[in-house]
Structure formats: C-alpha cells, structure tokens
Design a protein around this motif. Structure first.
Motif, PDB file in Angstrom:
ATOM      1  N   ALA A  25      36.890  42.625  37.321  1.00  0.00           N
ATOM      2  CA  ALA A  25      36.988  43.875  36.560  1.00  0.00           C
ATOM      3  C   ALA A  25      37.596  44.913  37.487  1.00  0.00           C
ATOM      4  O   ALA A  25      37.041  45.189  38.557  1.00  0.00           O
ATOM      5  CB  ALA A  25      35.606  44.311  36.093  1.00  0.00           C
ATOM      6  N   SER A  57      40.245  41.917  34.174  1.00  0.00           N
ATOM      7  CA  SER A  57      39.818  42.610  32.947  1.00  0.00           C
ATOM      8  C   SER A  57      39.677  44.081  33.286  1.00  0.00           C
ATOM      9  O   SER A  57      39.603  44.451  34.458  1.00  0.00           O
ATOM     10  CB  SER A  57      38.491  42.048  32.446  1.00  0.00           C
ATOM     11  N   VAL A  69      37.464  47.665  33.231  1.00  0.00           N
ATOM     12  CA  VAL A  69      36.055  47.906  33.543  1.00  0.00           C
ATOM     13  C   VAL A  69      35.393  48.409  32.268  1.00  0.00           C
ATOM     14  O   VAL A  69      35.798  49.433  31.732  1.00  0.00           O
ATOM     15  CB  VAL A  69      35.935  48.961  34.668  1.00  0.00           C
ATOM     16  N   SER A 123      35.185  44.576  40.787  1.00  0.00           N
ATOM     17  CA  SER A 123      33.911  43.859  40.933  1.00  0.00           C
ATOM     18  C   SER A 123      34.022  42.538  40.201  1.00  0.00           C
ATOM     19  O   SER A 123      34.900  42.356  39.345  1.00  0.00           O
ATOM     20  CB  SER A 123      32.754  44.696  40.379  1.00  0.00           C
ATOM     21  N   ARG A 124      33.136  41.626  40.560  1.00  0.00           N
ATOM     22  CA  ARG A 124      33.144  40.327  39.884  1.00  0.00           C
ATOM     23  C   ARG A 124      32.643  40.506  38.455  1.00  0.00           C
ATOM     24  O   ARG A 124      31.668  41.218  38.218  1.00  0.00           O
ATOM     25  CB  ARG A 124      32.210  39.353  40.609  1.00  0.00           C
ATOM     26  N   ALA A 125      33.302  39.852  37.504  1.00  0.00           N
ATOM     27  CA  ALA A 125      32.856  39.876  36.105  1.00  0.00           C
ATOM     28  C   ALA A 125      33.010  38.457  35.586  1.00  0.00           C
ATOM     29  O   ALA A 125      34.027  38.119  34.982  1.00  0.00           O
ATOM     30  CB  ALA A 125      33.696  40.858  35.295  1.00  0.00           C
ATOM     31  N   SER A 176      31.770  48.383  31.867  1.00  0.00           N
ATOM     32  CA  SER A 176      30.317  48.416  32.041  1.00  0.00           C
ATOM     33  C   SER A 176      29.766  49.676  31.383  1.00  0.00           C
ATOM     34  O   SER A 176      30.510  50.601  31.056  1.00  0.00           O
ATOM     35  CB  SER A 176      29.979  48.390  33.528  1.00  0.00           C
ATOM     36  N   SER A 226      31.605  43.751  45.198  1.00  0.00           N
ATOM     37  CA  SER A 226      32.390  44.849  44.623  1.00  0.00           C
ATOM     38  C   SER A 226      32.973  45.734  45.717  1.00  0.00           C
ATOM     39  O   SER A 226      32.466  45.762  46.841  1.00  0.00           O
ATOM     40  CB  SER A 226      31.522  45.704  43.698  1.00  0.00           C
ATOM     41  N   LYS A 239      36.274  36.534  36.042  1.00  0.00           N
ATOM     42  CA  LYS A 239      37.348  37.533  36.146  1.00  0.00           C
ATOM     43  C   LYS A 239      37.013  38.585  37.194  1.00  0.00           C
ATOM     44  O   LYS A 239      35.883  38.656  37.691  1.00  0.00           O
ATOM     45  CB  LYS A 239      37.508  38.243  34.798  1.00  0.00           C
TER      46      LYS A 239
END
Ligand code: NAP
Ligand code: HSE
Length: 433
Positions: free
Chosen positions: A261, A343, A345, A254-256, A347, A154, A259
């Motif tokens: 994010a 995408s 974010v 950050s990795r999602a 979270s 991230s 994808k």
C-alpha cells in the motif's frame, strides 16, 4: 604514503561543488577514513566557462566525458547530473569503461535502475546512491545494511526538502507559495525542473527506491498514487493549524497482504509529533521493523553540504571496497526482481475536508446528508464569518471520524457535483499515530 585514488566528478552544480569543497576542506580526515588520499583528477561539466564556487587545479575541468571514462587512472566517478538524459548515457559510458559510480540522481535510478544495475554487475562494478534519498540522512545504508535482519513492515517519511521548505515558510511567516518556491530554488534545494518537487514526483521516486530496498521488489514509481503540494493554499495550512495540525507531504508504504500500500500526498500531522516538527529542508523517515520496532531518522534532506556528506561517504565506501561487497551480496535492482503489486492506501483514518459552499440556508445540512449517505461521521466543523466571500464560496472545514479514504473520495465527488459547491473540494488524510 599509500597511492592516492583518482576520481572523476561529472557535474559541478549544487551537489558537485559541495563534494569538491568537502574533499578539499576535509582531505586529511577523509583520507584517514579511505585509507589513502582521494584526488579529483577530472571534473566534467556542460559549460567550462561558467564561474564556479570551487577552485580546482588548472586542466581539471573539461566538457568531455571521455576525459573521465577513457582515463585508466580514474577508477571511481561521481555522477552528479540530474534528469534522465544525458545522465543515463553518461552512467552507461562510465560503467562500460570500468568505473565504479556514485550518484545522487534518484530520477535516473527510479526509471532505469534495473538496466543500470545489471550493467554494473556484468562489468564487475558497483553503483552507490545514498545521496539519492533523503539527502544527508544515511537511510539507504540503514535499510540496506543496518536493518538487514528485520522484516520491514512500513516506512513513512517526508522525502522532499523543497516541498517541506515551502510548507514551513508558508506556515511560519506567511510567505506565498511562489515566494517560498523561489527561495527554495535560490538555496539549491529544488530540482532543475521544480515541478518534480512540488507535484510529488521526486518524493515518489525516492519512495520507490526505499520500497525496493526494504521489500525486495521493483516498484514502478509512476504506479504509486501521488499528489503534490502544488494545489495547496495558505488557508488550508491555517485551518489545519487551528485544529492542531500541520500539513506535510508524506510518503507511505506498508505491507497489505501480497501488495504494497503506497501513496505520496499532503496529509495532516499532529503538532508536536516528529513529522510536524520536521521543518525547512529537513526530511524525516520512520521505519517499523519486526525486530527493531519503530525507528526515526531526521536530518537535512536537500542542500549542498548535507548531500555532499552522503556522496563523499559513498566515495569512501567505494574506495575501501564496502560498496562492492553490499552491491554483490544484496543483488539490488536485479532485472529478475519481481515487480511490486501496488495498491492505494485505504486504511481507516480521519480526514480533513475543505468545501467551498454558497452561503444559503440548508447548505450545511445537504453536505452532512451526503457524507452520512457514504457512512462518514463528523468529528468537528469549522466555519468562519463569511462576509465578502459570496463569490468564492464560504469555506466549510470538516474533520471526520475514522473512515476509508475511498468512501471520502466518493462522497467528495458526489458533493462536488451539487449546485451548492463552488470550486473543487479538498480532502487530506489525517495521520494521528
Ligand atoms: P545542478 O545544480 O543543476 O547541477 C547540475 C550539474 O550537472 C551542473 O554542473 C551541470 O554543468 C552539469 N551537467 C549538466 N549536463 C551535463 C552534461 N551533459 N555533461 C556534464 N555535466 C553536465 O544540480 P544539483 O542540484 O547539483 O543536482 C544534481 C543531482 O543531485 C540531481 O540528480 C539531483 O536530483 C540530485 N540531488 C540534489 C540535491 C540538492 O539538494 N540539490 C540533493 C540530493 C540529490 P554546468 O554547471 O556546466 O551547467
Ligand atoms: N529537490 C530535492 C528535494 C533534492 O528538494 O528534496 C534532494 O533530493
């Protein structure tokens, strides 16, 4: 004495003048690092009659780019003109004519990067762009070279000096948004069109470049959800401070899963944390790599000499051949680089809401009821004496417990449709870690 290297500079504004000043004032030191003297052979500007803050030998200044592109004695050119055109055409002309190029223009790279990098590769030339992201902070080299062994998880950062300067002025001395923006412009921090700074565009373009370096994908910057600081007012900063936070324009990726994010938006950051203590035109970047862990970079992200520092370092790297190696081996911004799936974010986070409501019994219960319907639980509520605010509505400031941003957005949309709300409500995420 080794033969000097002759360079061209296109653009002698804030950054270009700083580059010339540094090359002149620190000539000995720079030639030691470059292995030979670096001489500004030509500087091309739009208006050769403008009074300049730096003095170049007579005959150096020109308004004709061919004086650089067509001069075989010039091997390296710094393109320090903002915007897309004519910057793009000038970059193409320089590369077509065999020049290695250094630029600080992130808008150009975020928009036309693959096409320009492909041309550079075809011509056996390089493009260096340290100054395009976070000014004087060597973040491009850090991600592209020094952290190359890491899988980056991230990046979170403050990437626009002008926005940060405005927010800091507003919170520290109560300057109005307009006054603070004017001061940022007079100090040379802002883009020619400052809307790019305050609406989040500039930070988003920089985030797209960093994400490309870190994750190896092409990130169409316009697809990244973004909100600027242009809708904020001083009361929001005061309420945030009352709750122990500052507001900063924060860029995150950050990795999602498969994808990325991504988002650029104002957010609350806890007073005492590094992002909250990033003031004025400073930028900050926090990176998490799997081997190195969390790293934090902090430094001036805008302004003449910090940016010149990054440009001149790139000139030296290009002269000694380091840029060519990195450029060749990393295959940056290839047209074959896959595009990122982006995408928003979403979270779990706490959220800060400001809702202006009419001052009647039962209003608070109605708002809380809607938040409850969306599964949002409240951590605290702030409401000051509402005397005299009957027309604009009484500000109700709510800090939620952790919840998904999508749930808060939906709840706010429902709240804003009720007849107890005056004006558009605000929702900012709270970065507690
Ligand atoms: P600036 O002060 O507006 O200067 C732009 C320069 O470009 C001027 O010297 C202008 O010439 C010249 N120019 C414009 N059109 C031209 C043309 N067609 N041919 C030749 N020269 C032309 O801009 P800046 O602040 O130095 O920014 C330059 C770039 O660096 C931008 O991409 C910006 O995003 C980036 N950057 C800026 C900073 C910062 O703190 N300012 C930091 C990092 C990156 P005249 O002087 O004759 O008008
Ligand atoms: N306008 C930009 C900023 C310049 O304020 O951050 C540095 O890229």
């Amino acid at each position: 004495m080794t033969e000097p290297v002759r360079i061209g500079i296109v653009g002698l504004g804030t950054v270009g003048s700083g580059v010339v000043r540094l090359l002149l004032d620190s000539a000995d030191h720079i030639s030691r690092h470059a292995g030979r003297p670096i001489i500004v052979e030509k500087a091309v500007v739009r208006d050769i009659h403008k009074v300049r803050s730096v003095q170049l030998p007579s005959g150096t200044l020109s308004a004709d780019i061919r004086e650089i592109s067509g001069d075989p004695s010039i091997s390296v050119a710094a393109l320090l003109v903002g915007g897309l055109e004519p910057a793009r055409s000038i970059m193409v002309e320089l590369l077509e004519n065999g020049k290695d190029v250094i630029t600080a223009n992130k808008a150009l790279l975020a928009e036309h990067g693959p096409e320009l990098f492909e041309l550079a590769r075809r011509k056996g030339r390089s493009i260096a762009f340290e100054a395009a992201v976070a000014g004087g902070i060597p973040i491009v080299a850090a991600i592209g070279e020094c952290l190359a062994a890491n899988r980056i998880e991230s990046i979170r950062g403050i990437l626009n000096g002008t926005s940060n300067f405005i927010l800091t002025r507003m919170e520290e001395d109560g300057s109005s948004y307009a006054e603070a923006l004017k001061l940022a412009q007079s100090k040379g921090f802002a883009e020619a069109d400052p809307a790019m700074d305050v609406d989040g565009t500039d930070a988003t373009q920089k985030l797209a470049i960093l994400a490309h370096l870190a994750f190896g994908v092409w990130v169409p910057w316009a697809d990244i959800p973004r909100t600027g600081i242009d809708g904020l007012d001083i009361d929001l900063l005061k309420y945030a401070e009352e709750l122990g936070y500052r507001i900063r324009l924060v860029a995150v990726v950050s990795r999602a899963g498969s994808k990325l994010a991504m988002r650029v938006a104002p957010a609350l950051v806890k007073i005492g944390t590094p992002l909250a203590e990033t003031r004025g035109a400073y930028n900050a970047v926090s990176i998490v790599g799997d081997a190195v862990g969390r790293m934090f970079f902090h430094g001036l992200g805008a302004g003449q000499m910090p940016t010149a520092s990054a440009v001149v370092a790139d000139i030296i790297d290009t002269v000694v051949g380091r840029t060519a190696i990195t450029f060749r081996t990393t295959g940056l911004l290839s047209v074959e680089t896959p595009a990122a799936h982006i995408s928003g974010v979403d979270s779990l986070q706490r959220h800060f809401l400001r809702i202006r409501v009419s001052d009647h019994p039962g209003v608070l219960a109605k708002i809380m009821g809607i938040l409850g319907d969306y599964g949002i639980s409240i951590a605290s509520v702030l409401q000051h004496d509402a005397t005299g605010l009957a027309d604009t509505g009484v500000p109700l400031v709510i800090m939620t417990h952790q919840c998904a941003s999508s749930a808060v957005r939906n709840a706010i949309a429902a709240i804003d449709q009720t007849d107890v709300v005056r004006g558009k409500s605000f929702c900012l995420s709270v970065l507690d870690d």
